[in-house]
Motif scaffolding. Structure first.
Motif, PDB file in Angstrom:
ATOM      1  N   ARG A   1       0.849  -1.182   0.000  1.00 42.56           N
ATOM      2  CA  ARG A   1       0.000   0.000   0.000  1.00 42.56           C
ATOM      3  C   ARG A   1       0.888   1.236   0.000  1.00 42.56           C
ATOM      4  O   ARG A   1       2.016   1.196   0.486  1.00 42.56           O
ATOM      5  N   VAL A   2       0.361   2.318  -0.553  1.00 42.59           N
ATOM      6  CA  VAL A   2       1.086   3.584  -0.500  1.00 42.59           C
ATOM      7  C   VAL A   2       0.185   4.628   0.153  1.00 42.59           C
ATOM      8  O   VAL A   2      -1.047   4.531   0.089  1.00 42.59           O
ATOM      9  N   PRO A   3       0.755   5.636   0.805  1.00 41.20           N
ATOM     10  CA  PRO A   3      -0.060   6.672   1.457  1.00 41.20           C
ATOM     11  C   PRO A   3      -0.924   7.431   0.452  1.00 41.20           C
ATOM     12  O   PRO A   3      -0.633   7.482  -0.747  1.00 41.20           O
ATOM     13  N   LEU A   4      -1.967   8.042   0.971  1.00 39.51           N
ATOM     14  CA  LEU A   4      -2.926   8.753   0.123  1.00 39.51           C
ATOM     15  C   LEU A   4      -2.243   9.807  -0.735  1.00 39.51           C
ATOM     16  O   LEU A   4      -2.534   9.935  -1.929  1.00 39.51           O
ATOM     17  N   GLN A   5      -1.351  10.595  -0.144  1.00 41.07           N
ATOM     18  CA  GLN A   5      -0.675  11.647  -0.909  1.00 41.07           C
ATOM     19  C   GLN A   5       0.085  11.057  -2.094  1.00 41.07           C
ATOM     20  O   GLN A   5       0.093  11.624  -3.195  1.00 41.07           O
ATOM     21  N   GLU A   6       0.721   9.905  -1.867  1.00 41.34           N
ATOM     22  CA  GLU A   6       1.484   9.267  -2.936  1.00 41.34           C
ATOM     23  C   GLU A   6       0.556   8.712  -4.011  1.00 41.34           C
ATOM     24  O   GLU A   6       0.887   8.736  -5.204  1.00 41.34           O
TER      25      GLU A   6
ATOM     26  N   HIS B   1      -2.203  10.062  -4.994  1.00 43.66           N
ATOM     27  CA  HIS B   1      -2.577  11.217  -5.815  1.00 43.66           C
ATOM     28  C   HIS B   1      -1.413  11.686  -6.682  1.00 43.66           C
ATOM     29  O   HIS B   1      -1.610  12.068  -7.845  1.00 43.66           O
ATOM     30  N   ARG B   2      -0.220  11.661  -6.143  1.00 41.85           N
ATOM     31  CA  ARG B   2       0.948  12.072  -6.933  1.00 41.85           C
ATOM     32  C   ARG B   2       1.150  11.145  -8.125  1.00 41.85           C
ATOM     33  O   ARG B   2       1.465  11.597  -9.235  1.00 41.85           O
ATOM     34  N   ARG B   3       0.976   9.861  -7.902  1.00 45.94           N
ATOM     35  CA  ARG B   3       1.169   8.912  -9.000  1.00 45.94           C
ATOM     36  C   ARG B   3       0.079   9.078 -10.057  1.00 45.94           C
ATOM     37  O   ARG B   3       0.341   8.903 -11.255  1.00 45.94           O
ATOM     38  N   PHE B   4      -1.124   9.421  -9.635  1.00 42.72           N
ATOM     39  CA  PHE B   4      -2.213   9.668 -10.589  1.00 42.72           C
ATOM     40  C   PHE B   4      -1.855  10.859 -11.477  1.00 42.72           C
ATOM     41  O   PHE B   4      -1.973  10.787 -12.710  1.00 42.72           O
ATOM     42  N   VAL B   5      -1.416  11.949 -10.862  1.00 44.84           N
ATOM     43  CA  VAL B   5      -1.065  13.147 -11.637  1.00 44.84           C
ATOM     44  C   VAL B   5       0.145  12.877 -12.521  1.00 44.84           C
ATOM     45  O   VAL B   5       0.193  13.300 -13.688  1.00 44.84           O
TER      46      VAL B   5
ATOM     47  N   LEU C   1     -13.838   6.495  -9.765  1.00 43.59           N
ATOM     48  CA  LEU C   1     -13.501   5.546  -8.703  1.00 43.59           C
ATOM     49  C   LEU C   1     -12.284   4.768  -9.189  1.00 43.59           C
ATOM     50  O   LEU C   1     -12.363   4.013 -10.154  1.00 43.59           O
ATOM     51  N   VAL C   2     -11.147   4.989  -8.510  1.00 43.60           N
ATOM     52  CA  VAL C   2      -9.866   4.471  -9.006  1.00 43.60           C
ATOM     53  C   VAL C   2      -9.171   3.651  -7.922  1.00 43.60           C
ATOM     54  O   VAL C   2      -9.095   4.062  -6.765  1.00 43.60           O
ATOM     55  N   GLY C   3      -8.672   2.493  -8.312  1.00 43.04           N
ATOM     56  CA  GLY C   3      -7.792   1.709  -7.460  1.00 43.04           C
ATOM     57  C   GLY C   3      -6.401   1.722  -8.036  1.00 43.04           C
ATOM     58  O   GLY C   3      -6.205   1.905  -9.248  1.00 43.04           O
ATOM     59  N   TYR C   4      -5.410   1.528  -7.169  1.00 41.86           N
ATOM     60  CA  TYR C   4      -4.026   1.486  -7.640  1.00 41.86           C
ATOM     61  C   TYR C   4      -3.342   0.266  -7.034  1.00 41.86           C
ATOM     62  O   TYR C   4      -3.245   0.141  -5.809  1.00 41.86           O
ATOM     63  N   ALA C   5      -2.886  -0.646  -7.899  1.00 43.19           N
ATOM     64  CA  ALA C   5      -2.129  -1.818  -7.473  1.00 43.19           C
ATOM     65  C   ALA C   5      -0.655  -1.451  -7.526  1.00 43.19           C
ATOM     66  O   ALA C   5      -0.052  -1.412  -8.610  1.00 43.19           O
ATOM     67  N   ALA C   6      -0.077  -1.170  -6.361  1.00 43.39           N
ATOM     68  CA  ALA C   6       1.263  -0.587  -6.309  1.00 43.39           C
ATOM     69  C   ALA C   6       2.322  -1.545  -6.834  1.00 43.39           C
ATOM     70  O   ALA C   6       3.248  -1.124  -7.549  1.00 43.39           O
ATOM     71  N   GLU C   7       2.233  -2.821  -6.488  1.00 41.53           N
ATOM     72  CA  GLU C   7       3.266  -3.765  -6.904  1.00 41.53           C
ATOM     73  C   GLU C   7       3.300  -3.933  -8.420  1.00 41.53           C
ATOM     74  O   GLU C   7       4.362  -4.129  -9.003  1.00 41.53           O
TER      75      GLU C   7
ATOM     76  N   ALA D   1      -8.422  -1.410 -16.638  1.00 44.80           N
ATOM     77  CA  ALA D   1      -7.143  -1.434 -15.927  1.00 44.80           C
ATOM     78  C   ALA D   1      -6.026  -1.109 -16.912  1.00 44.80           C
ATOM     79  O   ALA D   1      -6.020  -1.626 -18.043  1.00 44.80           O
ATOM     80  N   VAL D   2      -5.096  -0.247 -16.482  1.00 42.87           N
ATOM     81  CA  VAL D   2      -4.021   0.207 -17.378  1.00 42.87           C
ATOM     82  C   VAL D   2      -2.758   0.519 -16.592  1.00 42.87           C
ATOM     83  O   VAL D   2      -2.800   0.807 -15.397  1.00 42.87           O
ATOM     84  N   LYS D   3      -1.641   0.505 -17.311  1.00 43.23           N
ATOM     85  CA  LYS D   3      -0.399   1.052 -16.797  1.00 43.23           C
ATOM     86  C   LYS D   3      -0.482   2.588 -16.879  1.00 43.23           C
ATOM     87  O   LYS D   3      -1.318   3.147 -17.595  1.00 43.23           O
ATOM     88  N   PRO D   4       0.396   3.287 -16.151  1.00 48.02           N
ATOM     89  CA  PRO D   4       0.295   4.755 -16.093  1.00 48.02           C
ATOM     90  C   PRO D   4       0.280   5.457 -17.452  1.00 48.02           C
ATOM     91  O   PRO D   4      -0.445   6.437 -17.632  1.00 48.02           O
ATOM     92  N   ARG D   5       1.045   4.960 -18.415  1.00 42.64           N
ATOM     93  CA  ARG D   5       1.132   5.670 -19.698  1.00 42.64           C
ATOM     94  C   ARG D   5      -0.189   5.692 -20.457  1.00 42.64           C
ATOM     95  O   ARG D   5      -0.359   6.495 -21.389  1.00 42.64           O
ATOM     96  N   ARG D   6      -1.142   4.831 -20.064  1.00 40.89           N
ATOM     97  CA  ARG D   6      -2.428   4.777 -20.759  1.00 40.89           C
ATOM     98  C   ARG D   6      -3.575   5.285 -19.879  1.00 40.89           C
ATOM     99  O   ARG D   6      -4.739   5.064 -20.192  1.00 40.89           O
ATOM    100  N   LEU D   7      -3.238   5.957 -18.761  1.00 44.43           N
ATOM    101  CA  LEU D   7      -4.284   6.410 -17.848  1.00 44.43           C
ATOM    102  C   LEU D   7      -5.226   7.397 -18.521  1.00 44.43           C
ATOM    103  O   LEU D   7      -6.454   7.314 -18.357  1.00 44.43           O
ATOM    104  N   ALA D   8      -4.702   8.356 -19.269  1.00 43.96           N
ATOM    105  CA  ALA D   8      -5.562   9.339 -19.932  1.00 43.96           C
ATOM    106  C   ALA D   8      -6.540   8.641 -20.881  1.00 43.96           C
ATOM    107  O   ALA D   8      -7.731   8.985 -20.934  1.00 43.96           O
ATOM    108  N   GLU D   9      -6.043   7.671 -21.619  1.00 44.03           N
ATOM    109  CA  GLU D   9      -6.905   6.896 -22.527  1.00 44.03           C
ATOM    110  C   GLU D   9      -8.001   6.178 -21.756  1.00 44.03           C
ATOM    111  O   GLU D   9      -9.164   6.137 -22.175  1.00 44.03           O
ATOM    112  N   ALA D  10      -7.644   5.627 -20.586  1.00 38.27           N
ATOM    113  CA  ALA D  10      -8.629   4.911 -19.770  1.00 38.27           C
ATOM    114  C   ALA D  10      -9.685   5.862 -19.209  1.00 38.27           C
ATOM    115  O   ALA D  10     -10.864   5.495 -19.104  1.00 38.27           O
TER     116      ALA D  10
END
Length: 278
Positions: A103-108, A110-114, A191-197, A254-263
């Motif tokens: 798990r990562v903290p809430l602030q992190e 949001h940072r990864r989303f941006v 509504l977004v989930g993030y699988a950190a691993e 579900a997508v990797k970060p580079r395709r988040l905008a597309e998702a």
């Protein structure tokens, strides 16, 4: 007089649950633990921690009525007979939750989303620690976005191998209360989930999750995560079967970060199609 071990630290709880301190910090930040802050440091009363631990099985059973009927039931993490909650310290109490993923903290979160979005697309956003997280974006992305973001983890038992889930807890929602997402001010809700691993974002249809119970489970299959990890815009179709009303179709993305905008754009398209069908 208060006992010296009546207040637990992040480290104490991490040792008790056999989890990393970052994971426990994230759980406290997201309201999953009965924690409070003293001069910016998280603390938990030992009695509250013991009650929280013993109630985990009951909470999972209570939330099962809100889940899809075609999913297997959630097994309790542990039962109170397996835990010695009367020990003077918490270091050896239990390892029942050792299989939970990172798990990562809430602030992190949001940072990864941006960071996953093109910098030129992000005009402004709320403070990192604020939930829900609000963004103003440039077209073609939605100009006003409200994001409810959660860690997506692999539960320790009672689920298919590799399946991830989030636990819905709205800001200010208390145990036993029901809640809904804030759809006001003309903002589009995600509504977004993030699988950190796996470094994968999961997008559910927020419009299908109204009036939810505290800590409701929302899942995504392992195969969907695997496809996203391979660089695909992965989709998973499923039927939500609410306690009352007809079944509703949902497509999970579900997508990797580079395709988040597309998702995000695909999520909006699917939401519009659902509303037209209704």
């Amino acid at each position: 007089m208060m006992m010296t071990d009546a207040i637990l630290t992040i480290r104490d709880i991490a040792q008790a649950l056999k989890l990393g301190e970052k994971t426990i910090y994230a759980m406290a930040s997201e309201g999953e633990l009965p924690a409070f802050k003293v001069r910016g440091q998280w603390r938990v009363r030992k009695v509250d921690f013991e009650v929280w631990l013993s109630r985990q099985a009951g909470d999972h059973a209570a939330s099962a009525a809100d889940e899809m009927a075609d999913l297997p039931p959630t097994e309790p993490l542990a039962n109170s007979s397996q835990m010695d909650l009367n020990m003077p310290t918490v270091a050896h109490e239990t390892h029942a939750m050792s299989d939970l993923s990172e798990r990562v903290p809430l602030q992190e979160l949001h940072r990864r989303f941006v960071s996953a979005l093109d910098p030129t697309s992000v005009r402004s956003h709320s403070a990192w620690e604020v939930k829900p997280f609000e963004l103003d974006l440039a077209p073609p992305l939605p100009q006003r976005l409200r994001v409810y973001m959660f860690n997506a983890t692999r539960p320790p038992g009672g689920r298919p191998l590799g399946e991830h889930k989030i636990q819905l807890i709205a800001p200010g929602q208390q145990r036993g209360q029901r809640a809904s997402f804030d759809n006001g001010d003309g903002r589009i809700v995600l509504l977004v989930g993030y699988a950190a691993e796996e470094d994968v974002f999961i997008l559910w249809d927020a419009g299908l999750y109204a009036d939810f119970a505290w800590s409701r489970n929302v899942q995504v299959k392992a195969a969907t995560i695997v496809q996203a990890s391979a660089g695909k815009l992965a989709t998973q179709d499923r039927q939500l079967r609410p306690p009352s009303g007809r079944p509703v179709a949902e497509t999970v993305l579900a997508v990797k970060p580079r395709r988040l905008a597309e998702a995000i754009l695909k999520r909006m398209e699917l939401a519009r199609e659902r509303l037209l069908r209704e």
